[in-house]
Design an enzyme around this catalytic site. Structure first.
Site, mmCIF file in Angstrom:
data_model
loop_
_atom_site.group_PDB
_atom_site.id
_atom_site.type_symbol
_atom_site.label_atom_id
_atom_site.label_comp_id
_atom_site.label_asym_id
_atom_site.label_seq_id
_atom_site.Cartn_x
_atom_site.Cartn_y
_atom_site.Cartn_z
ATOM 1 N NE ARG A 13 -3.681 2.048 2.592
ATOM 2 C CZ ARG A 13 -4.396 2.497 3.838
ATOM 3 N NH1 ARG A 13 -4.467 1.439 4.459
ATOM 4 N NH2 ARG A 13 -5.301 3.688 3.417
ATOM 5 C CG HIS A 14 -0.596 5.337 -1.318
ATOM 6 N ND1 HIS A 14 -0.085 6.147 -0.706
ATOM 7 C CD2 HIS A 14 -1.706 4.482 -2.264
ATOM 8 C CE1 HIS A 14 -1.932 6.499 -0.263
ATOM 9 N NE2 HIS A 14 -2.137 5.730 -1.195
ATOM 10 C CB ALA A 15 4.333 6.399 1.805
ATOM 11 C CB VAL A 18 -0.344 16.303 0.705
ATOM 12 C CG1 VAL A 18 1.538 16.171 1.197
ATOM 13 C CG2 VAL A 18 -0.744 16.756 -0.372
ATOM 14 C CG PHE A 19 -5.080 14.726 -1.083
ATOM 15 C CD1 PHE A 19 -4.632 16.156 -1.386
ATOM 16 C CD2 PHE A 19 -6.467 15.031 -1.434
ATOM 17 C CE1 PHE A 19 -5.024 17.298 -2.136
ATOM 18 C CE2 PHE A 19 -6.914 15.893 -2.817
ATOM 19 C CZ PHE A 19 -6.555 17.115 -2.566
ATOM 20 C CD GLU A 95 -7.982 3.571 -2.733
ATOM 21 O OE1 GLU A 95 -8.144 2.008 -4.370
ATOM 22 O OE2 GLU A 95 -7.558 3.541 -1.859
#
Length: 217
Positions: A13-15, A18-19, A95
């Site tokens: 899963r991506h890191a 900012v969102f 996603e």
């Protein structure tokens, strides 16, 4: 969607972005950069994978085309001493499409429409307006799985909901509703699973948020 011939997958899963930190909807087209904490998470993922796979591993590299997954994948590839341009960007790994919610804050949407996420399971309570639902993600992932070489292990950088649908198909999960795609349990950002022969193992657990302020959608 179950594919008994699927190769060994290292699914990450991506890191943090900012969102995520601002509790805003990203969806499939939000190209949002990693935070400094997210960069640390990606470095941790890269170090863990290098410890398991070694330098320059002979493994296929995949990522969704989203900026946050490609940035995470680039950092991991550097740790593995693999060329960034070896990464295959594929829209089928994106996603969930959150439609009209994209870019908006969770607080704003909830104030307007009421609760949208089940707190116990960390899933949407309803389909995002003009967006996707879990079976839609399952269909595109099924096409992606069919294109894999079963003899080639693969490292895949994807997203929170998409990874849960993929894991649900490969190792089992609980449908959110009748006739809905099975969903595996949530996992913190930066987590990496090894999936083989219908079983999964968390080989690195990230220190990103799986609940609370930071959101994974």
């Amino acid at each position: 969607m179950t594919n008994p011939t699927a190769p060994t997958l290292y699914l990450a899963r991506h890191a943090e972005t900012v969102f995520n930190a601002a509790a805003r909807m990203q969806g499939h087209m939000g190209h949002t950069p990693l935070t400094r904490n997210g960069i640390r998470q990606a470095d941790d993922m890269g170090r863990a994978l290098r410890g398991i796979l070694g330098p320059k591993p002979d493994i296929d590299l995949w990522a969704s085309r989203s900026g946050r997954t490609m940035q995470t994948a680039a950092i991991i590839a550097e740790h593995l001493e693999r060329d960034f341009f070896d990464i295959r960007a594929d829209d089928r790994l994106l996603e969930i499409d959150v439609g009209d919610w994209e870019g908006r804050s969770y607080a704003e949407i909830v104030a307007e429409s009421g609760p949208i996420v089940c707190p116990d399971r960390r899933v949407f309570l309803r389909k995002p307006p003009n967006g996707e639902w879990y079976p839609d993600i399952a269909r595109r992932l099924s096409m992606w799985l069919a294109d894999l070489d079963p003899a080639r292990p693969a490292l895949v950088i994807s997203h929170g909901i998409t990874a849960r649908v993929l894991r649900g198909a490969l190792v089992g999960g609980t449908p959110f509703a009748p006739d809905c795609a099975p969903l595996a349990a949530d996992a913190p950002q930066g987590t990496v699973f090894r999936i083989e022969a219908g079983r999964e193992e968390a080989i690195h657990v990230g220190h990103g948020s799986a609940d609370g302020k930071a959101k994974g959608f």
